[in-house]
Design a protein around this motif. Structure first.
Motif, PDB file in Angstrom:
ATOM      1  N   ILE A  59       0.837  -1.201   0.000  1.00 40.69           N
ATOM      2  CA  ILE A  59       0.000   0.000   0.000  1.00 40.69           C
ATOM      3  C   ILE A  59       0.873   1.253   0.000  1.00 40.69           C
ATOM      4  O   ILE A  59       0.555   2.252  -0.665  1.00 40.69           O
ATOM      5  N   ALA A  60       1.981   1.198   0.737  1.00 43.15           N
ATOM      6  CA  ALA A  60       2.880   2.351   0.783  1.00 43.15           C
ATOM      7  C   ALA A  60       3.419   2.682  -0.602  1.00 43.15           C
ATOM      8  O   ALA A  60       3.495   3.858  -0.994  1.00 43.15           O
ATOM      9  N   PHE A  61       3.780   1.656  -1.360  1.00 38.11           N
ATOM     10  CA  PHE A  61       4.279   1.913  -2.709  1.00 38.11           C
ATOM     11  C   PHE A  61       3.175   2.469  -3.605  1.00 38.11           C
ATOM     12  O   PHE A  61       3.426   3.310  -4.473  1.00 38.11           O
ATOM     13  N   GLY A  62       1.939   1.982  -3.414  1.00 36.44           N
ATOM     14  CA  GLY A  62       0.830   2.546  -4.179  1.00 36.44           C
ATOM     15  C   GLY A  62       0.602   4.007  -3.846  1.00 36.44           C
ATOM     16  O   GLY A  62       0.415   4.847  -4.732  1.00 36.44           O
ATOM     17  N   ALA A  63       0.595   4.343  -2.544  1.00 38.27           N
ATOM     18  CA  ALA A  63       0.433   5.740  -2.129  1.00 38.27           C
ATOM     19  C   ALA A  63       1.606   6.598  -2.605  1.00 38.27           C
ATOM     20  O   ALA A  63       1.434   7.760  -2.997  1.00 38.27           O
ATOM     21  N   ALA A  64       2.805   6.017  -2.597  1.00 39.71           N
ATOM     22  CA  ALA A  64       3.978   6.749  -3.083  1.00 39.71           C
ATOM     23  C   ALA A  64       3.847   7.046  -4.568  1.00 39.71           C
ATOM     24  O   ALA A  64       4.212   8.136  -5.029  1.00 39.71           O
ATOM     25  N   ALA A  65       3.302   6.088  -5.330  1.00 40.15           N
ATOM     26  CA  ALA A  65       3.129   6.304  -6.766  1.00 40.15           C
ATOM     27  C   ALA A  65       2.175   7.461  -7.034  1.00 40.15           C
ATOM     28  O   ALA A  65       2.417   8.297  -7.913  1.00 40.15           O
ATOM     29  N   VAL A  66       1.076   7.518  -6.270  1.00 34.10           N
ATOM     30  CA  VAL A  66       0.118   8.613  -6.458  1.00 34.10           C
ATOM     31  C   VAL A  66       0.756   9.942  -6.090  1.00 34.10           C
ATOM     32  O   VAL A  66       0.650  10.941  -6.830  1.00 34.10           O
ATOM     33  N   THR A  67       1.419   9.987  -4.940  1.00 36.97           N
ATOM     34  CA  THR A  67       2.064  11.226  -4.497  1.00 36.97           C
ATOM     35  C   THR A  67       3.106  11.684  -5.503  1.00 36.97           C
ATOM     36  O   THR A  67       3.179  12.870  -5.866  1.00 36.97           O
TER      37      THR A  67
END
Length: 794
Positions: A427-435
């Motif tokens: 999930i952190a990598f997904g949120a990082a991708a959006v950011t």
């Protein structure tokens, strides 16, 4: 079918969710990797591919027609080291103007009967090739120039006898940049002024041209075979290649960033899926061992259960990745004149092999634990977590003043901490991708905004010719009058009209001139400003905007070229006069590759007292209609020989490509993260299905069940968002830094610092959104499960 094959087939069919998740995750990971890898290859080699396809010239040579004959030049094609040659083509340098006497830069025109040939096969972009006198094919792209289509327009040469005119009939592209335009060979004589020396062009492909030394050796061999002084200029293909590499190199950093994110997420989720399959199938493993399966066979069975859907996903991913690559590379084909699909078979093979190797490695790590279990231990272990795990978290959550189903769900992640940590990372990598995606897009948009220095631009009206002597100001030329240069505008009158117009917030006037700077070879462009909004649109990297005469503002390449810094003095030479100026600021300005200096008009007044603003940028007050403003001001400026035009802001094509890619790749990574959450919640629900039946028997409603399942991902979602948000910000800064380093510019804080605190909070909550999105399907399944069916399951 063997017993092992039946076990594999049964496992793949029975664990449908895990099978689908593995297949989809691998498909998306492979598609992203194929897309990124293909674009990475394309961004590194577009010029080389175009050069090979169009048989570009390794050496473009210009000769004096008075020093060498056509026969001698043609014979130079057989010099040792020359593999192929084209020419000699007659050449001329023209000084064209348009129908309104607007001058164009000097252009080198080559007489060439056809676009093809053994060397430098010119690609027609639009129109046709010149077939007779009076026709011109201009070098360029397939975009309008200055908002105008080129086909059908005329170039006149008033400085030549008879003022010959050329009509543009085609637009073409030479990967070797061998000319500014092409005409039929017999046209060259009319384009060569009386007394001017004619010229010839020869294009050579060399047997060895991979280094500057090899190209120089080829040039020396050609020069030695011809009369002394015949060779007047030569250009290496390596120079053209280096100039074309900067734009495409900007794609590399963010493609690498997305590629790393995608690979790490795929490894985490596939590993979690396989580990979950082993965990939920512990009792089945014991039964298999009791039936005589060896530890090696158990490992092979679970390894195959992962590789079967992974193979299907990899095959679909290759197809999807290539399908996405083709349209995205269409822009590269337009820029370089190539006709490639962008599909690189070796990239497909490498990505598939790497993906399957990662799946096999993560699956083997989880399956090997199953192979080591003793039969008795495996048969004795149920589905639910080991007693005692997560009990402390459950007791603490029970004290939270929330409905009991919600507090039960909040404690679930602590029963399987390793699994939860894996999903938090995904999930952190997904949120990082959006950011990262949002921040990169905002930064690149701000980069483009630095090119806009006003809402309205005012310039001389080139459609008005100078009136005859003695005529009243603004009078039209009489019938049959020869067109003349556009009238000079009165700066004081224009400024008065601007300041008097309703809606004006400020203005800047500027004039362009050429100066030389100590430490730099050749001249550099200088913009001399007047007005109170000269700094509008420019972003400072360091220092301050010039405040008066004797101060200049320059960009990073200028400072690098002269080895100076803010506070240093530089000696400029303008029209023979030396002017000592001090560098007071470093600005982000990409004009002229960063070799442009900005200063007040008074700085250059001593050398050029007649230097006056020729164009003006007007900044409007908020809420002012730019179209109505331009029409009203244009009516006032028209008698003064000037016109007002609304500045049209568009999006650069390279930014469109980058924004499209970031959006697409971010969407793919979000789907992968949501699939990881989906699989985790399915595992949790199946492991606790008996407990779910007990809860339902005690009166838990379907809505409460959904609330419990969704609450079980709240902790992991929030943790993933909190970790991913700063990771995305860091990634944005690293990628922008690499882009700036590649292009040779330092980026100002205004371009890098694009996140608002409220946005960062939303990005942090983005992990919760991903988690909730992935939990909706299993929550619905849990709500629909009957009490009796849940109680019978163990």
């Amino acid at each position: 079918m063997s017993a092992l094959g039946r076990v594999v087939r049964s496992g793949v069919g029975r664990r449908r969710v895990q099978t689908v998740v593995i297949g989809l995750v691998v498909m998306i990971a492979v598609a992203s990797a194929v897309l990124g890898g293909s674009l990475l290859v394309a961004s590194n080699e577009p010029f080389d591919r175009a050069f090979a396809q169009q048989r570009g010239a390794h050496l473009t040579a210009q000769f004096d027609a008075g020093a060498a004959t056509e026969a001698q030049l043609a014979a130079s094609a057989h010099v040792a080291g020359v593999a192929a040659a084209a020419g000699p083509f007659p050449t001329a340098v023209i000084n064209p103007v348009d129908n309104h006497d607007r001058p164009f830069p000097p252009a080198t025109v080559v007489g060439r009967a056809e676009p093809g040939g053994a060397v430098d096969a010119v690609t027609l972009v639009e129109g046709r090739w010149a077939t007779g006198p009076g026709e011109l094919v201009i070098a360029g792209g397939d975009r309008p120039v200055g908002g105008m289509r080129l086909l059908g327009r005329q170039w006149r040469m008033p400085d030549l006898p008879g003022s010959p005119a050329l009509t543009i009939v085609g637009v073409a592209r030479s990967v070797s940049v061998t000319a500014d335009g092409w005409v039929v060979p017999e046209q060259i004589a009319a384009l060569t002024g009386s007394g001017a020396a004619g010229g010839y062009q020869m294009l050579y492909r060399l047997a060895a041209a991979d280094s500057a030394a090899q190209v120089e050796a080829g040039r020396a061999a050609v020069q030695a075979a011809l009369p002394a002084g015949a060779l007047t200029a030569a250009r290496s293909w390596l120079t053209t290649r280096a100039e074309s590499a900067n734009n495409t190199a900007l794609l590399v950093p963010f493609l690498v960033a997305f590629g790393v994110l995608g690979v790490v997420m795929a490894v985490l989720i596939v590993g979690n899926v396989i580990a979950g399959a082993v965990g939920t199938g512990t009792r089945r493993i014991g039964i298999l061992k009791a039936l005589g399966f060896t530890p090696n066979q158990v490992v092979r069975a679970y390894l195959a259960q992962a590789l079967v859907p992974a193979l299907a996903g990899a095959a679909l991913g290759v197809v999807a990745g290539n399908a996405l690559t083709v349209p995205l590379l269409a822009e590269t084909n337009r820029i370089y004149g190539t006709s490639d699909s962008g599909v690189a078979p070796w990239v497909d093979l490498a990505v598939v092999a790497g993906a399957l190797a990662l799946v096999a490695a993560t699956a083997w790590a989880a399956a090997s634990r199953a192979g080591r279990l003793r039969t008795v231990d495996a048969l004795a272990v149920g589905r639910t977590p080991t007693p005692g795990r997560g009990q402390a978290a459950a007791r603490l959550s029970a004290r939270i003043p929330l409905p009991r189903p919600v507090t039960l769900g909040l404690a679930h992640p602590f029963a399987r901490p390793l699994r939860s940590a894996t999903i938090v990372a995904a999930i952190a990598f997904g949120a990082a991708a959006v950011t990262f995606s949002v921040g990169l897009g905002a930064s690149l948009n701000r980069v483009q905004a630095t090119e806009n220095h006003g809402d309205i631009v005012i310039h001389p009206n080139h459609q008005i010719s100078a009136p005859p002597p003695g005529a009243a100001p603004g009078a039209e030329p009489g019938p049959g009058a020869e067109p003349g240069p556009p009238p000079a505008i009165d700066p004081a009158a224009v400024v008065a009209a601007i300041t008097a117009a309703d809606g004006t917030a400020g203005y800047s006037g500027f004039a362009q001139t050429e100066v030389t700077a100590a430490g730099l070879t050749g001249s550099v462009e200088a913009l001399a400003f007047t007005g109170d909004k000269s700094s509008y649109g420019y972003q400072m990297v360091d220092g301050a905007w010039f405040g008066g005469p004797g101060e200049i503002v320059v960009s990073t390449p200028f400072l690098t070229a002269i080895g100076a810094g803010i506070g240093d003095t530089v000696v400029l030479t303008d029209h023979g006069k030396q002017i000592t100026v001090r560098i007071v600021g470093e600005v982000f300005n990409t004009e002229n590759d960063g070799l442009q200096l900005l200063t007040a008009a008074e700085t250059l007044a001593a050398a050029e007292p007649e230097l006056q603003a020729m164009e003006y940028n007007v900044v409007l007050r908020p809420g002012t209609d730019p179209v109505a403003y331009a029409e009203a001001l244009g009516a006032v400026l028209s008698p003064l020989g000037a016109q007002a035009t609304v500045v049209e802001t568009g999006t650069d094509e390279l930014l469109i490509i980058i924004n499209s890619l970031t959006t697409l790749l971010t969407l793919l990574l979000l789907i992968v993260a949501a699939l990881g959450v989906l699989n985790m919640v399915v595992l949790e629900t199946r492991e606790r299905v008996h407990d779910l039946g007990v809860h339902k028997a005690l009166g838990m409603s379907p809505r409460q069940t959904i609330a419990m399942v969704i609450a079980s991902v709240v902790v992991t979602g929030l943790a993933g968002g909190v970790v991913g948000m700063p990771l995305g910000v860091l990634l944005q800064r690293l990628v922008l830094g690499d882009m700036g380093r590649i292009s040779g510019f330092n980026l100002p804080a205004a371009i890098i610092d694009v996140y608002h605190p409220a946005e960062l909070v939303l990005f942090g909550l983005g992990g919760l959104f991903i988690a909730v999105l992935g939990s909706l399907l299993p929550a619905g399944w849990a709500a629909r499960t009957s009490t009796a069916a849940a109680l019978r399951t163990e």
